[in-house]
Scaffold this motif. Structure first.
Motif, PDB file in Angstrom:
ATOM      1  N   ALA A 428       0.858  -1.109  -0.127  1.00  0.00           N
ATOM      2  CA  ALA A 428       0.088   0.035   0.068  1.00  0.00           C
ATOM      3  C   ALA A 428       0.569   1.198  -0.092  1.00  0.00           C
ATOM      4  CB  ALA A 428      -1.108   0.195   1.073  1.00  0.00           C
ATOM      5  N   SER A 429       1.844   1.472   0.856  1.00  0.00           N
ATOM      6  CA  SER A 429       2.900   2.494   0.765  1.00  0.00           C
ATOM      7  C   SER A 429       3.489   2.828  -0.551  1.00  0.00           C
ATOM      8  CB  SER A 429       4.029   2.150   1.944  1.00  0.00           C
ATOM      9  OG  SER A 429       3.340   1.986   3.141  1.00  0.00           O
ATOM     10  N   VAL A 430       4.016   1.580  -1.291  1.00  0.00           N
ATOM     11  CA  VAL A 430       4.353   1.759  -2.527  1.00  0.00           C
ATOM     12  C   VAL A 430       3.404   2.298  -3.557  1.00  0.00           C
ATOM     13  CG1 VAL A 430       5.453   0.309  -4.386  1.00  0.00           C
ATOM     14  CG2 VAL A 430       6.130  -0.256  -2.326  1.00  0.00           C
ATOM     15  N   ALA A 431       2.238   1.664  -3.411  1.00  0.00           N
ATOM     16  CA  ALA A 431       1.119   2.385  -4.198  1.00  0.00           C
ATOM     17  C   ALA A 431       0.690   3.685  -3.987  1.00  0.00           C
ATOM     18  CB  ALA A 431      -0.199   1.285  -4.162  1.00  0.00           C
ATOM     19  N   ALA A 432       0.868   4.119  -2.804  1.00  0.00           N
ATOM     20  CA  ALA A 432       0.873   5.487  -2.429  1.00  0.00           C
ATOM     21  C   ALA A 432       1.784   6.444  -3.070  1.00  0.00           C
ATOM     22  CB  ALA A 432       0.632   5.585  -0.835  1.00  0.00           C
ATOM     23  N   GLY A 433       3.060   6.081  -2.964  1.00  0.00           N
ATOM     24  CA  GLY A 433       4.188   6.808  -3.725  1.00  0.00           C
ATOM     25  C   GLY A 433       4.060   6.807  -5.204  1.00  0.00           C
ATOM     26  N   PHE A 434       3.488   5.828  -5.741  1.00  0.00           N
ATOM     27  CA  PHE A 434       3.236   5.788  -7.255  1.00  0.00           C
ATOM     28  C   PHE A 434       2.298   6.690  -7.700  1.00  0.00           C
ATOM     29  CE2 PHE A 434       0.552   4.019 -10.759  1.00  0.00           C
ATOM     30  CZ  PHE A 434       1.437   4.154 -11.603  1.00  0.00           C
ATOM     31  N   SER A 435       1.137   6.869  -6.847  1.00  0.00           N
ATOM     32  CA  SER A 435      -0.025   7.708  -6.886  1.00  0.00           C
ATOM     33  C   SER A 435       0.454   9.264  -6.976  1.00  0.00           C
ATOM     34  CB  SER A 435      -1.124   7.667  -6.002  1.00  0.00           C
ATOM     35  OG  SER A 435      -1.514   6.196  -6.222  1.00  0.00           O
ATOM     36  N   ILE A 436       1.356   9.423  -5.867  1.00  0.00           N
ATOM     37  CA  ILE A 436       1.953  10.788  -5.730  1.00  0.00           C
ATOM     38  C   ILE A 436       2.985  11.131  -6.807  1.00  0.00           C
ATOM     39  CG2 ILE A 436       3.175  12.341  -4.172  1.00  0.00           C
ATOM     40  CD1 ILE A 436       2.070  10.554  -2.046  1.00  0.00           C
ATOM     41  N   TRP A 437       3.730  10.054  -7.383  1.00  0.00           N
ATOM     42  CA  TRP A 437       4.461  10.362  -8.358  1.00  0.00           C
ATOM     43  C   TRP A 437       3.618  10.814  -9.573  1.00  0.00           C
ATOM     44  CZ3 TRP A 437       8.451   6.517 -10.494  1.00  0.00           C
ATOM     45  CH2 TRP A 437       9.675   7.203 -11.008  1.00  0.00           C
ATOM     46  N   LEU A 438       2.600  10.282  -9.713  1.00  0.00           N
ATOM     47  CA  LEU A 438       1.530  10.682 -10.868  1.00  0.00           C
ATOM     48  C   LEU A 438       1.225  12.165 -10.731  1.00  0.00           C
ATOM     49  CD1 LEU A 438      -0.756   7.605 -11.030  1.00  0.00           C
ATOM     50  CD2 LEU A 438       0.661   8.204 -12.987  1.00  0.00           C
ATOM     51  N   VAL A 439       0.911  12.602  -9.587  1.00  0.00           N
ATOM     52  CA  VAL A 439       0.746  13.904  -9.291  1.00  0.00           C
ATOM     53  C   VAL A 439       1.700  14.901  -9.939  1.00  0.00           C
ATOM     54  CG1 VAL A 439       0.074  16.070  -7.704  1.00  0.00           C
ATOM     55  CG2 VAL A 439      -1.093  13.449  -7.608  1.00  0.00           C
ATOM     56  N   ALA A 440       2.921  14.701  -9.224  1.00  0.00           N
ATOM     57  CA  ALA A 440       4.033  15.463  -9.703  1.00  0.00           C
ATOM     58  C   ALA A 440       4.443  15.310 -11.166  1.00  0.00           C
ATOM     59  CB  ALA A 440       5.262  14.724  -8.822  1.00  0.00           C
ATOM     60  N   GLY A 441       4.219  14.127 -11.814  1.00  0.00           N
ATOM     61  CA  GLY A 441       4.328  14.276 -13.323  1.00  0.00           C
ATOM     62  C   GLY A 441       3.564  15.057 -14.151  1.00  0.00           C
ATOM     63  N   ALA A 442       2.185  15.166 -13.538  1.00  0.00           N
ATOM     64  CA  ALA A 442       1.290  15.866 -14.303  1.00  0.00           C
ATOM     65  C   ALA A 442       1.750  17.307 -14.424  1.00  0.00           C
ATOM     66  CB  ALA A 442      -0.107  15.967 -13.618  1.00  0.00           C
ATOM     67  N   GLY A 443       2.521  17.898 -13.605  1.00  0.00           N
ATOM     68  CA  GLY A 443       2.794  19.442 -13.719  1.00  0.00           C
ATOM     69  C   GLY A 443       2.052  20.321 -13.255  1.00  0.00           C
ATOM     70  N   TYR A 444       2.426  21.717 -12.983  1.00  0.00           N
ATOM     71  CA  TYR A 444       1.873  22.568 -12.115  1.00  0.00           C
ATOM     72  C   TYR A 444       0.624  23.031 -12.835  1.00  0.00           C
ATOM     73  CZ  TYR A 444       6.203  23.079  -9.624  1.00  0.00           C
ATOM     74  OH  TYR A 444       7.292  23.098  -8.669  1.00  0.00           O
ATOM     75  N   ALA A 445       0.552  23.111 -14.265  1.00  0.00           N
ATOM     76  CA  ALA A 445      -0.616  23.684 -14.865  1.00  0.00           C
ATOM     77  C   ALA A 445      -1.860  22.734 -14.916  1.00  0.00           C
ATOM     78  CB  ALA A 445      -0.187  23.763 -16.387  1.00  0.00           C
ATOM     79  N   ALA A 446      -1.480  21.388 -15.010  1.00  0.00           N
ATOM     80  CA  ALA A 446      -2.449  20.092 -14.829  1.00  0.00           C
ATOM     81  C   ALA A 446      -3.082  20.107 -13.427  1.00  0.00           C
ATOM     82  CB  ALA A 446      -1.904  19.032 -15.225  1.00  0.00           C
ATOM     83  N   VAL A 447      -2.137  20.327 -12.388  1.00  0.00           N
ATOM     84  CA  VAL A 447      -2.736  20.374 -11.152  1.00  0.00           C
ATOM     85  C   VAL A 447      -3.508  21.503 -10.965  1.00  0.00           C
ATOM     86  CG1 VAL A 447      -2.067  20.325  -8.556  1.00  0.00           C
ATOM     87  CG2 VAL A 447      -0.694  19.149 -10.309  1.00  0.00           C
ATOM     88  N   TYR A 448      -3.118  22.642 -11.252  1.00  0.00           N
ATOM     89  CA  TYR A 448      -4.110  23.708 -11.020  1.00  0.00           C
ATOM     90  C   TYR A 448      -5.625  23.535 -11.876  1.00  0.00           C
ATOM     91  CZ  TYR A 448      -5.614  28.611 -12.205  1.00  0.00           C
ATOM     92  OH  TYR A 448      -6.379  29.670 -12.312  1.00  0.00           O
ATOM     93  N   GLN A 449      -5.370  23.132 -13.054  1.00  0.00           N
ATOM     94  CA  GLN A 449      -6.836  22.883 -13.805  1.00  0.00           C
ATOM     95  C   GLN A 449      -7.589  21.695 -13.109  1.00  0.00           C
ATOM     96  OE1 GLN A 449      -7.745  24.693 -16.280  1.00  0.00           O
ATOM     97  NE2 GLN A 449      -6.099  25.856 -16.940  1.00  0.00           N
ATOM     98  N   GLY A 450      -6.733  20.861 -12.657  1.00  0.00           N
ATOM     99  CA  GLY A 450      -7.777  19.544 -11.938  1.00  0.00           C
ATOM    100  C   GLY A 450      -8.225  20.125 -10.750  1.00  0.00           C
ATOM    101  N   VAL A 451      -7.457  20.913 -10.151  1.00  0.00           N
ATOM    102  CA  VAL A 451      -8.192  21.582  -8.601  1.00  0.00           C
ATOM    103  C   VAL A 451      -9.293  22.227  -8.944  1.00  0.00           C
ATOM    104  CG1 VAL A 451      -7.891  23.076  -6.759  1.00  0.00           C
ATOM    105  CG2 VAL A 451      -5.839  21.336  -7.543  1.00  0.00           C
ATOM    106  N   LEU A 452      -9.616  23.017 -10.187  1.00  0.00           N
ATOM    107  CA  LEU A 452     -10.700  23.744 -10.320  1.00  0.00           C
ATOM    108  C   LEU A 452     -11.672  22.684 -10.967  1.00  0.00           C
ATOM    109  CD1 LEU A 452      -9.297  26.542 -12.751  1.00  0.00           C
ATOM    110  CD2 LEU A 452     -10.071  26.702 -10.440  1.00  0.00           C
TER     111      LEU A 452
END
Length: 473
Positions: A428-452
């Protein structure tokens, strides 16, 4: 995934209609779309596995080797790390499905662990992921169709082709789960034949001199791994496919986990072998400039120029099959949320085993987004939306992983097998790290738009929760 000796999970809760959720039909008795229909058929292990593999492997595999070639063979390290994370996530979904094998996957797990609001966020984010991804797949498929039938010479001809590519899988869904399963199984087999030809056959034509340098970019190896990983992150979206459709899978407690792990491992082998084979059959200098790396690999292996046609056809079949599976998933999560009063009640309508309103709304939204993309005349806005899907997909991934960690930390006997506690916690910890890495790889613009997008969902939740409270008063 079935493991001998695990603690039997609790019986699933009853739905508002009084039918136990996760029952064979996963729909109220007497519903027109129940499993009693001859067009509705529950998925066995082969079809459930095909759903996972078909949804993970869309069209990106056909461009993946050229995309990461500028970084050198260090990109294979990134792919290996991502594969470990994806398999860990698959194992988490398998364990959660053993505990609660209802349609909805991450939505069900998040709501059961953290309540309605978390469940709604998982459903809302996943729904956005599916219909935006469908539009992206259809537009990308037009590029491959153009190799076979020239359609891109006029903007609206290409737009019409993209709409047809979206609506054909939607029609298969309207025809019932029997047709969905048949299309998914056939398309998965057909697209894997040319991929396996390159992935396995290419090893016999492998020339180490074609590989180029390990770190072709010249910077730090760690930086190269992170940079190439950002391009590869989207490759494993879809590992949750069997869990989302658990209500349509026979013996879901056993088969959802098995299908998820087998499908993810199978996709990973195709990714790894295919990329290695293309690296070894096409010279590095040509690969970094290639627009069709698998076509170039086939041409290098057997000579001639027929590889472009063959790979274009395989890519078109791959994307159509992927759209078929994603269209079903786009309706399943809203269906589960609507049964709990968190989405409009119309999404509970089913026919022939398929939530038809969900399919219809999703294909209309993805069609409108496709038309907007062609009207704008620029791929930039559309590319940002595609990156947004990577961020929105991590919301249900993280919530599902958090639900597993919650169950492990709670120590409840009915939810945790203490003999597997450490192993499950590490996974589960490895899966959580993988998920967070996905967020980091999406980039600032994508995270901003996704939060909207998520903030809009909060307003929708407020309205639905208020209406539900009034109905209960």
């Amino acid at each position: 995934m079935h493991v001998t000796g695990t603690v039997p999970p609790p019986a699933p809760a009853a739905d508002p209609a009084g039918t136990p959720a996760g029952t064979p039909a996963d729909a109220p008795a007497g519903e027109p779309g129940g499993s009693a229909s001859k067009h509705a058929r529950r998925f066995g292990l082969p079809v459930a596995t095909a759903l996972v593999m078909g949804n993970i492997i869309g069209g990106g595999i056909f461009l993946l080797p050229a995309s990461v070639a500028p970084y050198g063979t260090v990109s294979l390290v990134a792919l290996g790390v991502l594969t470990v994370g994806a398999i860990a996530l698959a194992l988490v979904f398998g364990r959660l499905a053993e505990r609660d094998p209802r349609t909805g996957g991450p939505y069900v797990y998040a709501r059961e662990a953290f309540g309605d609001f978390a469940g709604f966020l998982a459903a809302w984010a996943y729904w956005i992921t599916t219909w935006v991804s469908n539009a992206a797949l259809a537009v990308a498929a037009v590029g491959y169709l153009d190799v076979l039938i020239p359609v891109s010479h006029h903007r609206w001809t290409a737009c019409l082709a993209a709409l047809v590519i979206q609506w054909l899988p939607a029609l298969a869904n309207f025809a019932g789960t029997r047709w969905v399963g048949a299309v998914q199984l056939v398309s998965t087999v057909l697209k894997f034949l040319p991929l396996l030809l390159v992935a396995v056959g290419g090893l016999f034509f492998f020339a180490p001199s074609n590989l180029g340098s390990f770190n072709a970019g010249g910077g730090s190896a760690i930086g190269a791994v992170s940079a190439s990983a950002a391009l590869l992150l989207y490759s494993y979206l879809g590992v949750e496919s069997a869990a989302v459709s658990a209500g349509e899978v026979r013996d879901a407690r056993r088969n959802v986990g098995r299908a998820t792990v087998i499908g993810t491992v199978g996709a990973a082998l195709v990714y790894l072998l295919g990329t290695v084979s293309v690296f070894g059959t096409v010279s590095h200098s040509n690969l970094v400039k290639s627009t069709a790396p698998f076509s170039d690999a086939v041409n290098a292996m057997f000579g001639g120029t027929w590889g472009g046609w063959a790979v274009a056809l395989a890519a078109l079949i791959s994307m159509t099959g992927c759209l078929n599976g994603w269209t079903l998933l786009s309706a399943q999560t809203p269906y589960a949320a609507a049964r709990d009063g968190l989405f409009p009640a119309a999404f509970t309508r089913r026919r022939r085993g398929v939530p038809t309103v969900g399919v219809g709304v999703t294909v209309v939204l993805s069609s409108l987004l496709t038309v907007y993309n062609f009207m704008a005349g620029s791929a930039h806005v559309f590319e940002v939306l595609v990156l947004v899907t990577t961020f929105t997909a991590t919301v249900p991934y993280l919530l599902a992983t958090a639900a597993q960690l919650y169950h492990l930390a709670s120590g409840r006997r009915e939810a945790v097998d203490k003999r597997r506690l450490i192993r499950d916690a590490v996974i589960a910890s490895v899966a959580a790290g993988f998920s967070i890495w996905l967020v980091a790889g999406a980039g600032y613009a994508a995270v901003y738009q996704g939060v909207l997008f998520l903030f809009v969902g909060i307003l929708v939740y407020a309205v639905m929760a208020g209406r539900r409270r009034r109905a209960e008063a």
